[in-house]
Design an enzyme around this catalytic site. Structure first.
Site, mmCIF file in Angstrom:
data_model
loop_
_atom_site.group_PDB
_atom_site.id
_atom_site.type_symbol
_atom_site.label_atom_id
_atom_site.label_comp_id
_atom_site.label_asym_id
_atom_site.label_seq_id
_atom_site.Cartn_x
_atom_site.Cartn_y
_atom_site.Cartn_z
ATOM 1 N N SER A 62 44.092 -30.270 49.669
ATOM 2 C CA SER A 62 44.794 -31.420 49.110
ATOM 3 C C SER A 62 44.203 -32.684 49.727
ATOM 4 O O SER A 62 44.119 -32.801 50.946
ATOM 5 C CB SER A 62 46.285 -31.310 49.434
ATOM 6 O OG SER A 62 46.979 -32.452 48.977
ATOM 7 N N LYS A 100 42.868 -30.754 45.008
ATOM 8 C CA LYS A 100 44.019 -31.503 44.481
ATOM 9 C C LYS A 100 43.913 -32.904 45.043
ATOM 10 O O LYS A 100 43.554 -33.085 46.200
ATOM 11 C CB LYS A 100 45.295 -30.803 44.932
ATOM 12 C CG LYS A 100 46.528 -31.685 45.100
ATOM 13 C CD LYS A 100 47.765 -30.844 45.373
ATOM 14 C CE LYS A 100 48.776 -31.611 46.217
ATOM 15 N NZ LYS A 100 49.969 -30.802 46.531
ATOM 16 N N LYS A 107 45.785 -36.860 45.399
ATOM 17 C CA LYS A 107 47.007 -37.655 45.283
ATOM 18 C C LYS A 107 46.766 -38.853 44.381
ATOM 19 O O LYS A 107 45.729 -39.531 44.507
ATOM 20 C CB LYS A 107 47.433 -38.144 46.672
ATOM 21 C CG LYS A 107 47.830 -37.035 47.619
ATOM 22 C CD LYS A 107 49.129 -36.362 47.175
ATOM 23 C CE LYS A 107 49.558 -35.314 48.198
ATOM 24 N NZ LYS A 107 50.844 -34.696 47.859
ATOM 25 N N ASP A 134 48.442 -34.813 42.098
ATOM 26 C CA ASP A 134 49.830 -34.809 42.591
ATOM 27 C C ASP A 134 50.324 -36.238 42.701
ATOM 28 O O ASP A 134 49.776 -37.040 43.465
ATOM 29 C CB ASP A 134 49.893 -34.114 43.960
ATOM 30 C CG ASP A 134 51.322 -33.930 44.465
ATOM 31 O OD1 ASP A 134 52.266 -34.361 43.782
ATOM 32 O OD2 ASP A 134 51.482 -33.328 45.553
ATOM 33 N N GLU A 171 51.121 -32.573 39.203
ATOM 34 C CA GLU A 171 52.258 -32.206 40.051
ATOM 35 C C GLU A 171 53.254 -33.358 40.177
ATOM 36 O O GLU A 171 52.877 -34.487 40.469
ATOM 37 C CB GLU A 171 51.696 -31.813 41.429
ATOM 38 C CG GLU A 171 52.701 -31.215 42.383
ATOM 39 C CD GLU A 171 52.016 -30.731 43.672
ATOM 40 O OE1 GLU A 171 50.777 -30.559 43.682
ATOM 41 O OE2 GLU A 171 52.726 -30.543 44.673
ATOM 42 N N ASP A 211 57.280 -29.770 42.177
ATOM 43 C CA ASP A 211 57.271 -29.576 43.629
ATOM 44 C C ASP A 211 58.645 -30.023 44.152
ATOM 45 O O ASP A 211 59.572 -29.208 44.261
ATOM 46 C CB ASP A 211 56.111 -30.397 44.248
ATOM 47 C CG ASP A 211 56.116 -30.430 45.777
ATOM 48 O OD1 ASP A 211 57.043 -29.892 46.399
ATOM 49 O OD2 ASP A 211 55.186 -31.022 46.369
ATOM 50 N N LYS A 218 56.867 -24.089 48.052
ATOM 51 C CA LYS A 218 56.696 -24.322 49.493
ATOM 52 C C LYS A 218 57.845 -23.607 50.178
ATOM 53 O O LYS A 218 59.000 -23.993 49.958
ATOM 54 C CB LYS A 218 56.788 -25.813 49.811
ATOM 55 C CG LYS A 218 55.670 -26.657 49.242
ATOM 56 C CD LYS A 218 55.846 -28.118 49.630
ATOM 57 C CE LYS A 218 54.700 -28.936 49.043
ATOM 58 N NZ LYS A 218 54.879 -30.373 49.241
ATOM 59 N N GLY A 237 51.733 -26.936 50.625
ATOM 60 C CA GLY A 237 51.742 -27.142 52.075
ATOM 61 C C GLY A 237 52.423 -28.441 52.429
ATOM 62 O O GLY A 237 52.711 -29.269 51.560
HETATM 63 O O1 OSB Z 1 53.387 -33.085 47.797
HETATM 64 O O2 OSB Z 1 52.289 -31.342 48.212
HETATM 65 C C1 OSB Z 1 52.780 -32.397 48.602
HETATM 66 C C2 OSB Z 1 51.760 -33.041 52.227
HETATM 67 C C3 OSB Z 1 52.937 -33.568 52.712
HETATM 68 C C4 OSB Z 1 54.004 -33.736 51.870
HETATM 69 C C5 OSB Z 1 53.915 -33.380 50.530
HETATM 70 C C6 OSB Z 1 52.755 -32.837 50.034
HETATM 71 C C7 OSB Z 1 51.634 -32.696 50.886
HETATM 72 C C8 OSB Z 1 50.338 -32.214 50.480
HETATM 73 C C9 OSB Z 1 49.448 -31.610 51.550
HETATM 74 O O3 OSB Z 1 49.888 -32.349 49.366
HETATM 75 C C10 OSB Z 1 49.288 -30.149 51.432
HETATM 76 C C11 OSB Z 1 48.657 -29.580 52.683
HETATM 77 O O4 OSB Z 1 47.442 -29.642 52.800
HETATM 78 O O5 OSB Z 1 49.392 -29.091 53.553
HETATM 79 MG MG MG Z 2 53.352 -32.105 45.927
#
Ligand code: OSB
Ligand code: MG
Length: 381
Positions: free
Chosen positions: A142, A167, A169, A194, A219, A244, A273, A301
């Site tokens: 991510s 992925k 952001k 995401d 996402e 999510d 998660k 994660g």
């Molecule tokens: O939205 O998936 C998410 C990290 C912190 C809070 C929310 C998210 C995330 C990630 C990181 O996208 C995922 C990872 O590498 O642990």
């Molecule tokens: Mg997410």
């Protein structure tokens, strides 16, 4: 199993690469860990992968988690032991605090510590306890960058390390461009975005421009607590919507399945998660239910420590999880210092689980204690 004591500490973990999302940038994580000690002196460890505030969703912050653990959840465990004498397994632990509404992150820390104790007792890796059979699988990364250069730099690094699924952001004003730049640079990579609930009913239509980029999914485009409106927009955009933030349980999942209806297998994906759904037990139930109806799922994660990531990797051996999860950092190790004696690694974007007990890694107690700030202890009678 009988408990003698539960302690909660905050472990301070510093990211090597700051992580940016629509709700802000994270650098230092203050992570509550639940340490459950049995009457014969064994210790189970459960991480609660919190963020510093509730901008991602309610009760994902460490202050809320500490309050729930100290005031309600751990006292419930003490009372259950007083009433029943002992805990025969994870179900008994869940039953003790089930009356508490919400607090999914806090609950997951206790459940994880109990799973660790059960694994020690049975000398088994989590993946065997959970019925996993796929010992090798594709994992993803991510990317949370502030601008196109950072995103492309991290993606470049991840792809050079062998990762095949990225992925990224996004948020209003930083969405089509990063997605297009990644797709042009990496035509064959599995790509998804995401939004962390950054869009609303007035500006989501912009995301229709993503339909031409062959993305796996978008996402959580809308509100953290919404399922209905996302099911409505999912009818008007061909890229699948992945939930999510808004899924906490099997019941929430059933609502999504009902709202998407016949479109679910094609247009709905669930990010599972474990800490967001109160633990591994509920995570497994959701994955199996989705598998039954052909809805794709994957393991998300929370920038977890290697301890939490290793547990999620064990979970990924269940074939019910059909898409690659967020298990590795695009820039190498997540943290300046992590709390396990060995680090996690994968080859060509593939991770293989081993025979190690529980998560398969061991806590490095020297590092763990040095990075820990003790919070409180609860004694059992
Ligand atoms: O939205 O998936 C998410 C990290 C912190 C809070 C929310 C998210 C995330 C990630 C990181 O996208 C995922 C990872 O590498 O642990
Ligand atoms: Mg997410």
């Amino acid at each position: 199993m009988k408990f003698r004591k539960a302690s909660v500490v905050i472990v301070e973990l510093t990211l090597r690469t700051p992580f940016t999302t629509s709700f802000g940038t994270s650098t230092v994580m203050h992570r509550p860990f639940v340490l459950l000690e049995t009457d014969d002196g064994r210790v189970g460890v459960g991480e609660v992968p919190t963020l510093s505030n509730p901008a991602y969703k309610a009760e994902c912050d460490h202050p809320a988690v500490l309050t729930s653990l100290r005031e309600f959840l751990l006292p419930s465990l003490v009372r259950a032991q007083e009433t029943h004498g002992e805990f025969s397994g994870v179900e008994d632990v869940i039953r003790a605090y089930d009356w508490v509404k919400g607090a999914v992150f806090a609950k997951s820390g206790i459940e994880a510590a109990m799973w660790d104790l059960m694994a020690q007792e049975q000398h088994l890796p989590f993946w065997k306890m959970w019925g996993g059979t796929r010992t090798s699988f594709t994992v993803g990364v991510s990317i949370g960058g502030k601008n196109i250069e950072q995103v492309l730099g991290l993606a470049e690094n991840a792809v050079s390390l062998g990762y095949q699924r990225l992925k990224v952001k996004i948020w209003p004003g930083f969405d089509i461009e990063p997605a297009r730049a990644l797709r042009e640079r990496f035509p064959d990579v599995l790509l998804q975005v995401d939004a962390n609930s950054a869009y609303d009913m007035t500006n989501w239509t912009r995301l229709k421009e993503l339909d031409g980029l062959d993305l796996l999914l978008i996402e959580q485009p809308l509100y953290d607590d919404d399922i209905y409106l996302q099911s409505l927009i999912s009818k008007e955009i061909t890229t699948p919507i992945c939930l999510d933030e808004s899924i906490h349980s099997l019941r929430d999942t059933e609502v999504a399945l009902a709202l998407w209806g016949d479109l679910a297998p094609e247009r709905l994906v669930i990010n599972i998660k474990p800490p967001r759904v109160s633990g591994f037990t509920e995570a497994i139930a959701i994955a199996k239910r989705c598998e039954e109806v052909g809805v794709r799922t994957w393991i998300g994660g929370m920038l977890d420590s290697a301890w939490g990531k290793a547990s999620n990797l064990n979970l990924n051996t269940l074939t019910a999880f059909t898409l690659p999860g967020d298990h590795f950092s695009p820039g190498g190790a997540y943290f300046v210092e992590d709390i396990t004696t060995a680090s996690l690694s994968c080859t060509n974007g593939l991770y293989t689980v081993g025979p190690g007990i529980g998560p398969g890694l061991e806590i490095d107690w020297e590092v763990f204690n040095r990075l820990s700030h003790p919070q409180f202890e609860v004694a059992f009678a």
